[in-house]
Structure formats: structure tokens, C-alpha cells
Write a protein that holds these residues in place. Structure first.
Motif, PDB file in Angstrom:
ATOM      1  N   ALA A 123      53.082  60.091  34.088  1.00  0.00           N
ATOM      2  CA  ALA A 123      53.151  59.746  32.662  1.00  0.00           C
ATOM      3  C   ALA A 123      52.095  60.498  31.857  1.00  0.00           C
ATOM      4  CB  ALA A 123      52.994  58.246  32.470  1.00  0.00           C
ATOM      5  N   ASP A 124      50.881  60.655  32.386  1.00  0.00           N
ATOM      6  CA  ASP A 124      49.838  61.332  31.618  1.00  0.00           C
ATOM      7  C   ASP A 124      50.162  62.822  31.440  1.00  0.00           C
ATOM      8  OD1 ASP A 124      49.465  61.827  34.298  1.00  0.00           O
ATOM      9  OD2 ASP A 124      47.277  61.798  34.209  1.00  0.00           O
ATOM     10  N   VAL A 125      50.815  63.437  32.431  1.00  0.00           N
ATOM     11  CA  VAL A 125      51.205  64.838  32.306  1.00  0.00           C
ATOM     12  C   VAL A 125      52.323  64.965  31.281  1.00  0.00           C
ATOM     13  CG1 VAL A 125      52.179  66.822  33.541  1.00  0.00           C
ATOM     14  CG2 VAL A 125      50.464  65.383  34.644  1.00  0.00           C
ATOM     15  N   LEU A 127      52.783  63.056  28.718  1.00  0.00           N
ATOM     16  CA  LEU A 127      52.163  62.872  27.417  1.00  0.00           C
ATOM     17  C   LEU A 127      51.458  64.143  26.972  1.00  0.00           C
ATOM     18  CD1 LEU A 127      51.502  60.970  25.083  1.00  0.00           C
ATOM     19  CD2 LEU A 127      49.491  60.217  26.359  1.00  0.00           C
ATOM     20  N   LEU A 128      50.751  64.780  27.877  1.00  0.00           N
ATOM     21  CA  LEU A 128      50.067  66.027  27.538  1.00  0.00           C
ATOM     22  C   LEU A 128      51.059  67.132  27.171  1.00  0.00           C
ATOM     23  CD1 LEU A 128      47.205  66.041  30.201  1.00  0.00           C
ATOM     24  CD2 LEU A 128      46.964  65.743  27.738  1.00  0.00           C
ATOM     25  N   GLU A 129      52.185  67.190  27.883  1.00  0.00           N
ATOM     26  CA  GLU A 129      53.201  68.198  27.572  1.00  0.00           C
ATOM     27  C   GLU A 129      53.789  67.954  26.184  1.00  0.00           C
ATOM     28  OE1 GLU A 129      55.990  67.975  30.814  1.00  0.00           O
ATOM     29  OE2 GLU A 129      54.767  69.276  32.088  1.00  0.00           O
ATOM     30  N   GLU A 130      54.008  66.700  25.837  1.00  0.00           N
ATOM     31  CA  GLU A 130      54.531  66.370  24.500  1.00  0.00           C
ATOM     32  C   GLU A 130      53.540  66.786  23.418  1.00  0.00           C
ATOM     33  OE1 GLU A 130      55.715  62.253  24.267  1.00  0.00           O
ATOM     34  OE2 GLU A 130      57.015  62.459  26.041  1.00  0.00           O
ATOM     35  N   ILE A 131      52.241  66.541  23.663  1.00  0.00           N
ATOM     36  CA  ILE A 131      51.210  66.922  22.689  1.00  0.00           C
ATOM     37  C   ILE A 131      51.184  68.443  22.549  1.00  0.00           C
ATOM     38  CG2 ILE A 131      48.716  66.944  22.256  1.00  0.00           C
ATOM     39  CD1 ILE A 131      48.599  64.192  23.636  1.00  0.00           C
ATOM     40  N   ARG A 132      51.282  69.147  23.675  1.00  0.00           N
ATOM     41  CA  ARG A 132      51.302  70.607  23.639  1.00  0.00           C
ATOM     42  C   ARG A 132      52.474  71.111  22.815  1.00  0.00           C
ATOM     43  NH1 ARG A 132      53.209  72.999  28.927  1.00  0.00           N
ATOM     44  NH2 ARG A 132      55.110  72.336  27.939  1.00  0.00           N
ATOM     45  N   ASP A 133      53.656  70.543  23.066  1.00  0.00           N
ATOM     46  CA  ASP A 133      54.852  70.980  22.353  1.00  0.00           C
ATOM     47  C   ASP A 133      54.722  70.721  20.836  1.00  0.00           C
ATOM     48  OD1 ASP A 133      55.894  71.815  24.758  1.00  0.00           O
ATOM     49  OD2 ASP A 133      57.143  70.017  25.048  1.00  0.00           O
ATOM     50  N   LEU A 134      54.139  69.575  20.467  1.00  0.00           N
ATOM     51  CA  LEU A 134      53.933  69.264  19.053  1.00  0.00           C
ATOM     52  C   LEU A 134      52.958  70.232  18.405  1.00  0.00           C
ATOM     53  CD1 LEU A 134      53.792  65.355  19.124  1.00  0.00           C
ATOM     54  CD2 LEU A 134      55.585  66.791  18.136  1.00  0.00           C
ATOM     55  N   LEU A 135      51.914  70.628  19.131  1.00  0.00           N
ATOM     56  CA  LEU A 135      50.941  71.560  18.583  1.00  0.00           C
ATOM     57  C   LEU A 135      51.546  72.954  18.416  1.00  0.00           C
ATOM     58  CD1 LEU A 135      47.694  70.510  20.479  1.00  0.00           C
ATOM     59  CD2 LEU A 135      48.216  70.175  18.060  1.00  0.00           C
ATOM     60  N   LYS A 136      52.467  73.311  19.289  1.00  0.00           N
ATOM     61  CA  LYS A 136      53.106  74.629  19.181  1.00  0.00           C
ATOM     62  C   LYS A 136      53.991  74.697  17.959  1.00  0.00           C
ATOM     63  CE  LYS A 136      53.393  76.134  23.970  1.00  0.00           C
ATOM     64  NZ  LYS A 136      54.296  76.439  25.071  1.00  0.00           N
ATOM     65  N   LYS A 137      54.564  73.590  17.543  1.00  0.00           N
ATOM     66  CA  LYS A 137      55.451  73.558  16.382  1.00  0.00           C
ATOM     67  C   LYS A 137      54.693  73.773  15.104  1.00  0.00           C
ATOM     68  CE  LYS A 137      59.046  70.611  18.317  1.00  0.00           C
ATOM     69  NZ  LYS A 137      59.762  69.348  18.203  1.00  0.00           N
ATOM     70  N   LYS A 138      53.471  73.405  15.064  1.00  0.00           N
ATOM     71  CA  LYS A 138      52.685  73.491  13.812  1.00  0.00           C
ATOM     72  C   LYS A 138      52.121  74.829  13.621  1.00  0.00           C
ATOM     73  CE  LYS A 138      51.613  68.687  13.475  1.00  0.00           C
ATOM     74  NZ  LYS A 138      50.656  67.696  13.214  1.00  0.00           N
TER      75      LYS A 138
END
Length: 138
Positions: A123-125, A127-138
Motif C-alpha cells: 500500500a505504501d508503494v 501511495l508513493l506511485e500515485e503521488i509521483r504520477d500527480l507530480l508529473k501532471k503538474k
């Protein structure tokens, strides 16, 4: 020419063929014994003591014997019983070879491994992947 002959003889195919012929000859005696000593007596007893080897037709009027060996001494004979025996021997040999080839093919056939299903990341990985993907969009 001698060098070429040595190269020819040393090739694997020639050696494999030689081994196959030798093994085949030995195997032939085993099958002959199996058919003559085991199978044909059973077939003969099923058919009431029938022996295919003594089935023949005399090709001249001089042949009056009841057994093939005696008939051959009297003259020309058409020994179709020997042909029947040879045909039965061939069919038995072909069936045995079929079974051997089938067994070897089954041994050689390897089971294909089932494709590995990738395990879901913790689950923690995720979550980190989701955060990474969100940061790439910005």
C-alpha cells in the motif's frame, strides 16, 4: 581423401546411425522371441492350435507333405503362412516402436511454466506511485 573419410566417419550422424543399426539388430531378436515364443502361441491357442508357419500351397503336383519343411523338400511351395507370421511380427514391432517413441516424446515434452502474475505492490508503494504520477501532471 583419407582426411575427408575420417571427417565423414567422425560426424555424429554416422555414429548415431551405426549405433541405431546395432541396437535395432539386437532389438529385432527380442521382438522375434516375443512374437515366436509368447504372442504366436497365444494366438495359436485362441485359434485352436493354429500355426501360420505351416500354411502353404504346393506349386506342383509332387508336393503332398503336410508340413512346410517337408513340402519344400518335395518341390516349390507358396508359403503364405510365413508371410502372415512376418506381417504379424512387423505389426508387433511397429507397435512397440510407436510406444517407445511416444514414451520418449512424453519425457522430452517439458511443461511450460505458468506465467508469473506480478504481485500487487504494498500500500505504501502504491501511495508513493500515485503521488509521483500527480507530480508529473503538474
Amino acid at each position: 581423401m583419407i582426411g575427408e573419410f575420417k571427417e565423414f566417419i567422425a560426424k555424429g550422424n554416422v555414429m548415431d546411425l551405426a549405433v541405431g543399426v546395432i541396437i535395432g539388430g539386437a532389438f529385432g531378436t527380442i521382438v522375434k522371441s516375443l512374437t515366436d515364443d509368447v504372442i504366436m502361441p497365444v494366438v495359436s491357442s485362441i485359434f485352436g492350435g493354429l500355426s501360420f508357419n505351416n500354411y502353404f500351397v504346393g506349386l506342383s503336383s509332387e508336393v503332398t507333405a503336410n508340413t512346410l519343411d517337408a513340402a519344400k523338400e518335395q518341390g516349390a511351395v507358396l508359403a503364405y503362412g510365413s508371410f502372415i507370421t512376418a506381417t504379424i511380427n512387423f505389426l508387433i514391432l511397429a507397435f512397440i516402436i510407436f510406444l517407445m517413441v511416444k514414451a520418449v516424446n512424453n519425457m522430452m515434452r517439458k511443461e511450460e511454466p505458468a506465467p508469473e502474475v506480478p504481485a500487487a505492490p504494498p500500500a505504501d508503494v502504491q501511495l508513493l506511485e500515485e503521488i509521483r504520477d500527480l507530480l508529473k501532471k503538474k
